[in-house]
Design a protein around this motif. Sequence first.
Motif, mmCIF file in Angstrom:
data_model
loop_
_atom_site.group_PDB
_atom_site.id
_atom_site.type_symbol
_atom_site.label_atom_id
_atom_site.label_comp_id
_atom_site.label_asym_id
_atom_site.label_seq_id
_atom_site.Cartn_x
_atom_site.Cartn_y
_atom_site.Cartn_z
ATOM 1 N N LEU A 1 -57.083 13.977 -0.319
ATOM 2 C CA LEU A 1 -57.310 15.139 -1.204
ATOM 3 C C LEU A 1 -56.903 16.446 -0.514
ATOM 4 O O LEU A 1 -56.464 17.388 -1.169
ATOM 5 N N GLN B 1 -57.918 19.907 -7.091
ATOM 6 C CA GLN B 1 -58.997 19.495 -6.173
ATOM 7 C C GLN B 1 -60.362 19.706 -6.832
ATOM 8 O O GLN B 1 -61.240 18.848 -6.777
ATOM 9 N N LEU C 1 -63.096 18.835 3.585
ATOM 10 C CA LEU C 1 -61.806 19.500 3.336
ATOM 11 C C LEU C 1 -61.664 20.680 4.293
ATOM 12 O O LEU C 1 -62.559 21.533 4.360
#
Length: 562
Positions: free
Chosen positions: A484, A493, A515
Motif C-alpha cells: 500500500l 490509500q 505507512l
Amino acid sequence: MTSKSSDNPSGHPIQASESSLGMADNDPGAGQEASFFSGHSLGPEGDDGTYITNNNGTPYPDYAHSKNVGGVPVISDTLLFEKWQTFNRSQTLGRVAHSAGSGAFGHFECTKDMSSLTKADLYNGKGKKTPVFVRFSAAFLGKESPDQGRSPRGFAIKHDTKDGIYDIVGLNWPVFFCRDPVQGPDVFLSQQRNPKNFLPDYNATFHFLANVPESNHAAMMLFSNHGHPKGWRKMNGYGCHTFKWVNKEGQFVYVKYHFICDQGSEQFTWGQAKGKCGEDPDFSKRDLWEAIEKGEPVTWTAKVQVMKPEQADAAKLGFDPFDVTKIWPREEFPMHEFGKLVLDRNPKDYHHEVEQAAFSPSSMVPGIEESPDMLLHARMAFYRDAQLHRLGANFHRTQVNCPFESRFGCGGNTHYIFFNSSASKCRPDIAEVPYQVSDNIVSRQSHYHTEGTRREYDQARVLYGRIMSDKARTDLHDNTAAVLKLVTDPDIQTRYLAQCYCVNPEYAKAIYCLLPEPAFDFGGVEDIAEDAPSFGKERKFMPFGENHRLVGNPATIPTYQM
Ligand code: HEM
C-alpha cells in the motif's frame, strides 16, 4: 514424428493413468507427437539404424546444410522451412490469466459413496478411481515469472470420467475478488502490468480493492501469507463457487468443494517468499516435480459442504450462499469427507500436456450442475472463448483434453451431430434439473443480499478477529503496508483503509501506522468508512426489495413432459 512403431511414444497421457488403474481400453489420441526433427525412420532394407526425419516422416538428407543456389537459400527447401516454422510456432498463445504453472497426473478415489446426493458416476461407489490431470498456477503473473510471488494460486482438476470430462477450476482459498462478471477482467487488469510502462500498477490494484467492497475478503487472503504458499504441494484447494449435486431422483443439494492438503498447509512469510523468487524462481514447480520423481505421496483429502435448497435463504443465513465472495460457515455446514486426490506421475511433455490443457467450469458431467451464481455462469461461457483463441478450434482433441468416452458426432465425423439418427442417440437420464430463481425480470439489478451493508464484511471480520493468530494478523499488516505504501494516490490509500476499517478498525489502524509518512490523517479514513460499503456501487442498481436476493429453489411447477 517417428516411423518406427517401437519408438512411438505412448498415446493419451491420462490414459497412462487409466492403464495403471487397470481401466484403459480406448486411445483416442493415437499418440502422434510432433517431435520436430528428432524422429527416426526405417533405413534401407536390413538396416535397423535410426534416421532423422522431418515432421512428415521423410528422411532428412543433412542437418547442417540448407539447400541453396550460390549461397542463397531457396524457397523449395521444405526441410528448412518446416524447421523454422515449427520453431516459430512451437508455443501457442499463453493463458491471459494463470499463465505460470505446472501440473501432474494421478487419480481421484471416491472414499464414500455419494449416490444419495449425486448421480455423478465418479462419486458413485466407494473405491472407484477416476484418472485426473491437475494444474497449479499463479493467477496474476506472467508465464516465466517467479512462482512464489504474491498471487492467488489456481488449483484445477481435470477428471476423465465415464460421462466425459469434469473440471473443477478452483483456487487455494475459498473466495474470489468479485461476484459480478462485468468486473472479472478488472480483477486481473488491476493486478497485472500496466500496458503503458509494463510495470505493476499498485494504484490500480488498490483502486479496485478500495471500490469493490466485496473484494476485501479475498484481499485479506491475498495479503496474508496464503498469498505465497510453500509451493503447490502445501496448499489446500477450493472449488470456490457453489455447485448443485443432483441425484437419480432429480433431487438436488448445493455443495462447496474443499481439497485439504495431506502434506500440511504451509506458507512462506513475505520475506521468505521474496528470497525464493530470487533464489529459485521455479520453487513451486520444482517442489512438485521432485516429490513425484522421488515417489513421495502427494495427496489431498476431498471434502464437501452440503446445503439443502430450503436452507439457501440469504435473509436467514446473513450472506448469499451463491456469492463467490463468501464462504459457508463450517459450524452450520460441516465438511463431509468423500475422496482422495492422488498425484503420482509427472508429464512427459510440458507443452502438450500442461500448456495446452484447457480447463473450463463448463466441463460438468451428469449429476453436477451450476447454481445461480452469476460469475460461475460467465466463467462457463468465457473460458471456452479464451481457449478457442489460445489453442484453436480443435483444442478438445489435444490428448490431455480429449475425453476417452466421447460419443459425440456421427459415423466417425466428430464435427457433425445428426440429432435424428439411430447412430447418435441422446441419453434420457441427463437433462439438467429445473430450478426456480427469484424473479423473471432481466435487468442490471443486484441480487446480492449483503450489498451496500456492513454485513458484506462479516466473514472477513471473523477471519481477522477470530481465526487469524496474532502472528498471522501482524504478517497481514506488514504485507499490506509494504504494498500500500507504493500507491501514489492518497485518495486510493484512504478509501482502501476505509474498507479495512469496516472489517475491523484495528486492522485499518495497524496498516496506517506502518505507512511511512502518510499524506492524510487517520481521521480521514474514519470519516468515509460509513460510506465504504457502497463504494463503487451505483445506487439505482443496488438491492432494496424482498426479491432482490439469489434464490435457487426446486421448481414448484411441472417442467418436463413425462
Ligand atoms: C471473474 C473473473 C475471472 C476471469 C475474467 C477469469 C479468466 C480466466 C482466463 C481467461 C483463464 C485462462 C483460460 C485459458 O486460456 O485456458 C483463467 C484460468 C483460470 N482461472 Fe479464471 N477467471 C476468473 C475467475 C476465476 C475464479 C473465480 C476462479 C476460481 C474459482 C478462477 C480460477 C482459474 C484457474 C484455476 C485457471 C487456470 C486453469 C488452468 O490451469 O489452465 N478464475 N481464468
